[in-house]
Design a protein around this motif. Sequence first.
Motif, PDB file in Angstrom:
ATOM      1  N   ASN A  11       0.781  -1.268  -0.028  1.00  0.00           N
ATOM      2  CA  ASN A  11       0.038  -0.039  -0.003  1.00  0.00           C
ATOM      3  C   ASN A  11       0.894   1.459   0.181  1.00  0.00           C
ATOM      4  N   THR A  12       2.074   1.236   0.112  1.00  0.00           N
ATOM      5  CA  THR A  12       3.103   2.152  -0.140  1.00  0.00           C
ATOM      6  C   THR A  12       3.594   2.519  -1.473  1.00  0.00           C
ATOM      7  N   PHE A 150       1.214   2.945  17.592  1.00  0.00           N
ATOM      8  CA  PHE A 150       0.789   3.327  16.094  1.00  0.00           C
ATOM      9  C   PHE A 150       0.149   4.840  16.440  1.00  0.00           C
ATOM     10  N   MET A 156       6.090   6.615  14.895  1.00  0.00           N
ATOM     11  CA  MET A 156       5.746   6.354  13.712  1.00  0.00           C
ATOM     12  C   MET A 156       6.342   7.360  12.926  1.00  0.00           C
ATOM     13  N   GLU A 157       6.022   8.644  13.042  1.00  0.00           N
ATOM     14  CA  GLU A 157       6.267   9.623  11.994  1.00  0.00           C
ATOM     15  C   GLU A 157       7.792   9.760  12.014  1.00  0.00           C
ATOM     16  N   TYR A 160       9.274   7.461   9.397  1.00  0.00           N
ATOM     17  CA  TYR A 160       9.295   7.637   8.021  1.00  0.00           C
ATOM     18  C   TYR A 160       9.992   8.808   7.692  1.00  0.00           C
ATOM     19  N   ALA A 167       8.473   1.194   5.198  1.00  0.00           N
ATOM     20  CA  ALA A 167       7.302   0.847   5.414  1.00  0.00           C
ATOM     21  C   ALA A 167       7.190   0.051   6.809  1.00  0.00           C
ATOM     22  N   ALA A 185      -4.811   3.773  14.483  1.00  0.00           N
ATOM     23  CA  ALA A 185      -3.748   3.897  13.597  1.00  0.00           C
ATOM     24  C   ALA A 185      -3.561   5.279  12.609  1.00  0.00           C
ATOM     25  N   HIS A 186      -2.426   5.693  12.413  1.00  0.00           N
ATOM     26  CA  HIS A 186      -2.328   6.921  11.661  1.00  0.00           C
ATOM     27  C   HIS A 186      -2.031   6.370  10.268  1.00  0.00           C
ATOM     28  N   VAL A 187      -1.444   5.116  10.311  1.00  0.00           N
ATOM     29  CA  VAL A 187      -0.604   4.694   9.190  1.00  0.00           C
ATOM     30  C   VAL A 187      -1.230   3.218   9.008  1.00  0.00           C
ATOM     31  N   VAL A 188      -1.981   2.810   7.891  1.00  0.00           N
ATOM     32  CA  VAL A 188      -2.356   1.397   7.697  1.00  0.00           C
ATOM     33  C   VAL A 188      -0.950   0.613   7.569  1.00  0.00           C
ATOM     34  N   ALA A 190       1.648  -1.802   6.222  1.00  0.00           N
ATOM     35  CA  ALA A 190       1.712  -2.286   4.918  1.00  0.00           C
ATOM     36  C   ALA A 190       1.643  -4.050   4.865  1.00  0.00           C
TER      37      ALA A 190
END
Length: 328
Positions: A11-12, A150, A156-157, A160, A167, A185-188, A190
């Motif tokens: 998904n990324t 999460f 998390m950020e 990234y 990912a 979650a802010h990020v699903v 992967a």
Amino acid sequence: MADEIRFFELNTGAKIPSVGLGTYAVTRNTVVTAVKVGYRHLDCASIYGNEKEIGFALKELFDDGVVKREDFFITSKLWCTHHLPEDVPEALNKTLEDLQLDYVDLYLLNLLIFVMTCEDTLKGVHNSGKTEKIRLTDRIRLIGRLTKFFRSGVAMEALYDSGKARAVGVSNFSAKKLGDLLEVAHVVPAVNQVELHPVWQQPKLHEYCHSKGIHLSGYSPLGSQAGENIRRRVQENPVLKMVAERLGKSPAQVALRWGLQRGHSVLPKSNSEARLKENLDVFNWSIPDDLFAKFSEIEQEKLIRGSNFVHPTCGAYRTIEELWDGEI
């Protein structure tokens, strides 16, 4: 002509090689051999205790021009002593230092890695038999840890923003736990890396992950990582053996090709050069529809049950059913 299925798109937007090398108990020489015969995906974890050795192998391969870093996909996993948000960067930095890399392509948070004991100690269960103790004041119920992990922008950020993890994903999550996670979650994720093979096909989890854009990756796709008896229960399954005989392939090759056609990446492990090559010979042929349908007849049994991670009176999970949310 058969669909080779050499990659799956995450998904990324990144592409994960469909066949990777599981690296538990794998040596530096095995990694070098595997890459030279064609593997471009390594599934690592700090708890395996060999990331430093793998790092030397990767440096040798990169320095010798055997493969470029940008053509390679490397996964690692977070160990239980670093589930708290403030500990995540430290754990990832140690992994990168050991692997001698600037980034990993995928970083996974593993669910199935600790048990609460009645001695008021949280013990991380190490594959070598050793344990790591965490102070009682650091104990937090598992879902609470995952939620914080999460939800935390720092945890998390920063991964990234720094570019140190291209990912992030999870491992050993049931559909229910993924649902709970996605609420905060802010990020699903992967990827969800779980036990997957013809004897444990997980159709409910497969459908759920597909609906959410989460790729499923199968560890122990041949049963081998979990022991000889489990290997036999997978590779000596009558349906698997019948299909292998019809196609002139080994049961291991059929199990791996089944995973690819099901839409899963697979992570077989071997220290044998001949077996490493055999496990890669799954791209220029396919299982016909009539034989593929036979896999639905296989009696399902979860072989890696995680009984060491439950306790009836204390701990995050009290029964196997609770651990897997009844999805067994």
